[in-house]
Design a protein around this motif. Structure first.
Motif, PDB file in Angstrom:
ATOM      1  N   UNK A 200      -3.539  -3.470   8.503  1.00  0.00           N
ATOM      2  CA  UNK A 200      -4.825  -3.495   9.200  1.00  0.00           C
ATOM      3  C   UNK A 200      -5.917  -2.871   8.332  1.00  0.00           C
ATOM      4  N   UNK A 201      -5.562  -1.764   7.673  1.00  0.00           N
ATOM      5  CA  UNK A 201      -6.557  -1.110   6.818  1.00  0.00           C
ATOM      6  C   UNK A 201      -6.974  -2.025   5.665  1.00  0.00           C
ATOM      7  N   UNK A 202      -5.966  -2.654   5.023  1.00  0.00           N
ATOM      8  CA  UNK A 202      -6.291  -3.549   3.904  1.00  0.00           C
ATOM      9  C   UNK A 202      -7.084  -4.760   4.376  1.00  0.00           C
ATOM     10  N   UNK A 203      -6.682  -5.335   5.520  1.00  0.00           N
ATOM     11  CA  UNK A 203      -7.411  -6.499   6.031  1.00  0.00           C
ATOM     12  C   UNK A 203      -8.840  -6.132   6.389  1.00  0.00           C
ATOM     13  N   UNK A 204      -9.017  -4.965   7.008  1.00  0.00           N
ATOM     14  CA  UNK A 204     -10.377  -4.522   7.349  1.00  0.00           C
ATOM     15  C   UNK A 204     -11.220  -4.352   6.095  1.00  0.00           C
ATOM     16  N   UNK A 205     -10.599  -3.784   5.059  1.00  0.00           N
ATOM     17  CA  UNK A 205     -11.336  -3.580   3.809  1.00  0.00           C
ATOM     18  C   UNK A 205     -11.726  -4.914   3.172  1.00  0.00           C
TER      19      UNK A 205
ATOM     20  N   UNK B 182       6.677  -3.622  -9.490  1.00  0.00           N
ATOM     21  CA  UNK B 182       7.053  -3.438  -8.097  1.00  0.00           C
ATOM     22  C   UNK B 182       5.879  -3.599  -7.143  1.00  0.00           C
ATOM     23  N   UNK B 183       4.665  -3.774  -7.706  1.00  0.00           N
ATOM     24  CA  UNK B 183       3.480  -3.823  -6.851  1.00  0.00           C
ATOM     25  C   UNK B 183       2.918  -5.224  -6.664  1.00  0.00           C
ATOM     26  N   UNK B 184       3.349  -6.176  -7.507  1.00  0.00           N
ATOM     27  CA  UNK B 184       2.715  -7.497  -7.482  1.00  0.00           C
ATOM     28  C   UNK B 184       2.939  -8.219  -6.157  1.00  0.00           C
ATOM     29  N   UNK B 185       3.974  -7.812  -5.397  1.00  0.00           N
ATOM     30  CA  UNK B 185       4.237  -8.454  -4.112  1.00  0.00           C
ATOM     31  C   UNK B 185       3.581  -7.712  -2.949  1.00  0.00           C
ATOM     32  N   UNK B 186       2.845  -6.641  -3.243  1.00  0.00           N
ATOM     33  CA  UNK B 186       2.148  -5.920  -2.180  1.00  0.00           C
ATOM     34  C   UNK B 186       0.969  -6.740  -1.689  1.00  0.00           C
ATOM     35  N   UNK B 187       0.619  -6.533  -0.420  1.00  0.00           N
ATOM     36  CA  UNK B 187      -0.517  -7.243   0.150  1.00  0.00           C
ATOM     37  C   UNK B 187      -1.815  -6.777  -0.501  1.00  0.00           C
TER      38      UNK B 187
ATOM     39  N   UNK C 225      -7.211 -14.043  -2.269  1.00  0.00           N
ATOM     40  CA  UNK C 225      -7.134 -12.997  -1.245  1.00  0.00           C
ATOM     41  C   UNK C 225      -6.202 -11.866  -1.639  1.00  0.00           C
ATOM     42  N   UNK C 226      -5.437 -12.022  -2.694  1.00  0.00           N
ATOM     43  CA  UNK C 226      -4.458 -11.001  -3.047  1.00  0.00           C
ATOM     44  C   UNK C 226      -3.224 -11.045  -2.177  1.00  0.00           C
ATOM     45  N   UNK C 227      -3.021 -12.162  -1.451  1.00  0.00           N
ATOM     46  CA  UNK C 227      -1.879 -12.295  -0.547  1.00  0.00           C
ATOM     47  C   UNK C 227      -0.896 -13.378  -0.984  1.00  0.00           C
ATOM     48  N   UNK C 228      -1.191 -14.064  -2.090  1.00  0.00           N
ATOM     49  CA  UNK C 228      -0.365 -15.207  -2.473  1.00  0.00           C
ATOM     50  C   UNK C 228       1.091 -14.874  -2.681  1.00  0.00           C
ATOM     51  N   UNK C 229       1.379 -13.869  -3.509  1.00  0.00           N
ATOM     52  CA  UNK C 229       2.764 -13.510  -3.784  1.00  0.00           C
ATOM     53  C   UNK C 229       3.410 -12.844  -2.574  1.00  0.00           C
ATOM     54  N   UNK C 230       2.634 -12.064  -1.809  1.00  0.00           N
ATOM     55  CA  UNK C 230       3.198 -11.452  -0.594  1.00  0.00           C
ATOM     56  C   UNK C 230       3.616 -12.531   0.400  1.00  0.00           C
TER      57      UNK C 230
END
Length: 449
Positions: free
Chosen positions: A234-239, A387-392, A407-412
């Motif tokens: 939620x925090x990341x989406x809000x940002x 280890x971070x490339x799959x983070x949202x 959006x930075x969500x492709x790999x997630x």
């Protein structure tokens, strides 16, 4: 309300009562049978012996019984007593004489014993002699049997209820001790709020309740991690949504403050670009939420090689890099074609965004898994970011990203949808560039209930 403690105690007491009553009845019957037949061997032998003596004419008038509580009497066909044990003081026969030969058999009857009358188990035999038919009666008193069984019944009438009372009390105590831990666990769990999921319960001894507490602690761990992921999400989406909304507001406020100097054509183009970005972000968020639920009712035979071909065809002519595809084997799996297409498409988009001149795509099958490898010749992924490339909302180093669009969500999303199919997306180490591999099992695992 009847408690579990009371139900278990009542059930244990009823079952024990049935078992003890049946066992007591069987014990009394067995004792009575054993004591009754205990002297049968001696009585039968004595009756046969007296019959032989009567036939041979050697019968005495005073006959010794088999036991102190027994009796012996021999009578002729007219009912005259030919011989008897000392305790039969009356010359009256205790049973009617036989009218003919009779085999050895047992009867129960009442006969005098000195000045009393008792019940006897009598073995009866009739033989032909020179003086006619002679009847032999040899028996033993049943008084001792009656006394023994009476004593046993009295003891059981007292002992069985006492044992049931002790069993009920013991069951009540033991079950209460066990359930007190359950009640303590319930109280502790009831005190854990949604903002205090970091608390854990004390397992105690490693019994059933201890294993239950361990399971609940594991559940609390999952809830805690899930809540933390939700808060981060939620925090990341809000940002991420705040930036285009801020740009929206700023441009509109400037245009409203200076309408005569506003470039409406440029303004509408910027606003549409921001709207497209927000639309992509909302769509990706919804897809990512869907990817975290089990796949049910959507699996069908799907060829990963065909999906790769469609996605590569979609990109041809629209990118400035060379995309090479190699299909090594059939790669048919059971899954959702649209979602698997999104996984492959996201991996291709990511590779093309970071490639210098070339992207290699390979499709194969290995050990029950179909796989797709997407490799680019770009700068690669630093070791500290693997280890971070799959983070949202993670976009990585600006040196690797030639375009800030996304959006930075492709790999997630790719990993979430792959795991929804029972597979995964992994980053494999390479000498140069980056290689992402999608692995999907041929059959989607059944969700656990």
């Amino acid at each position: 309300m009847v408690t579990v403690r009371a139900r278990i105690t009542a059930l244990a007491t009823v079952v024990a009562a049935l078992i003890l009553v049946l066992a007591a009845v069987a014990l009394v019957k067995t004792l009575d049978s054993q004591l009754t037949s205990q002297g049968d061997g001696g009585a039968r032998a004595r009756a046969t012996e007296l019959g032989d003596a009567a036939v041979a004419g050697r019968l005495e008038s005073v006959l010794e019984p088999v036991t102190d509580n027994g009796l012996v009497q021999v009578i002729d066909a007219n009912g005259r007593v030919l011989g008897a044990s000392p305790n039969l003081i009356s010359p009256t026969p205790i049973a009617p004489p036989a009218t003919g030969p009779e085999p050895l058999h047992v009867v129960t009857m009442t006969a005098p014993d000195d000045r009393e009358t008792e019940h006897y188990r009598i073995w009866r035999l009739a033989r032909n002699t020179d003086n006619g038919v002679v009847t032999v009666l040899v028996g033993d008193s049943l008084e001792s049997v009656s006394e023994a069984t009476r004593t046993l019944r009295t003891a059981l009438l007292v002992g069985v209820p006492l044992m049931l009372v002790l069993l009920a009390a013991g069951t009540w105590y033991v079950v209460g001790r066990a359930l007190s831990r359950v009640d303590r666990v319930r109280s502790e769990v009831d005190g854990i709020g949604d903002r205090d999921l970091s608390r854990r319960l004390e397992p105690g001894p490693p019994d059933e309740v201890g294993r239950l507490v361990q399971t609940m602690n594991a559940m609390l761990d999952r809830l805690d991690r899930s809540q933390q992921r939700q808060r981060d999400f939620v925090a990341d989406a809000s940002h991420e949504l705040q930036s285009p909304l801020t740009a929206f507001r700023t441009q509109l406020e400037v245009a409203r403050a200076h309408p005569d100097r506003a470039d409406w054509t440029s303004l509408t183009a910027d606003l549409l670009e921001d709207a497209d970005r927000m639309e992509d972000l909302v769509h990706d968020l919804l897809l990512l939420a869907t990817g975290e639920t089990p796949l049910t009712g959507q699996a069908e035979p799907t060829d990963l090689a065909a999906i790769v071909g469609d996605e590569v065809a979609r990109l041809n002519g629209r990118v400035g890099v060379d995309v090479t595809t190699v299909v090594g084997a059939s790669a048919t799996v059971h899954g959702d074609r649209l979602q698997l297409g999104r996984v492959v498409g996201n991996l291709l988009d990511n590779a093309i965004r970071h490639a210098e001149t070339r992207v290699d795509v390979r499709v194969g099958d290995d050990s029950g898994f179909a796989w797709v490898s997407v490799r680019d010749d770009g700068p690669g992924v630093p070791a500290d970011q693997a280890d971070k490339v799959f983070d949202r909302f993670y976009r990585g180093d600006a040196a690797r990203a030639r375009s800030r669009r996304g959006t930075g969500l492709g790999l997630a999303i790719a990993r979430a949808l792959a795991r929804r199919h029972g597979g995964d997306v992994e980053l494999e180490p390479t000498g140069s560039g980056a290689a992402f591999v999608l692995r999907v099992p041929h059959q989607v695992p059944t969700p656990e209930r």
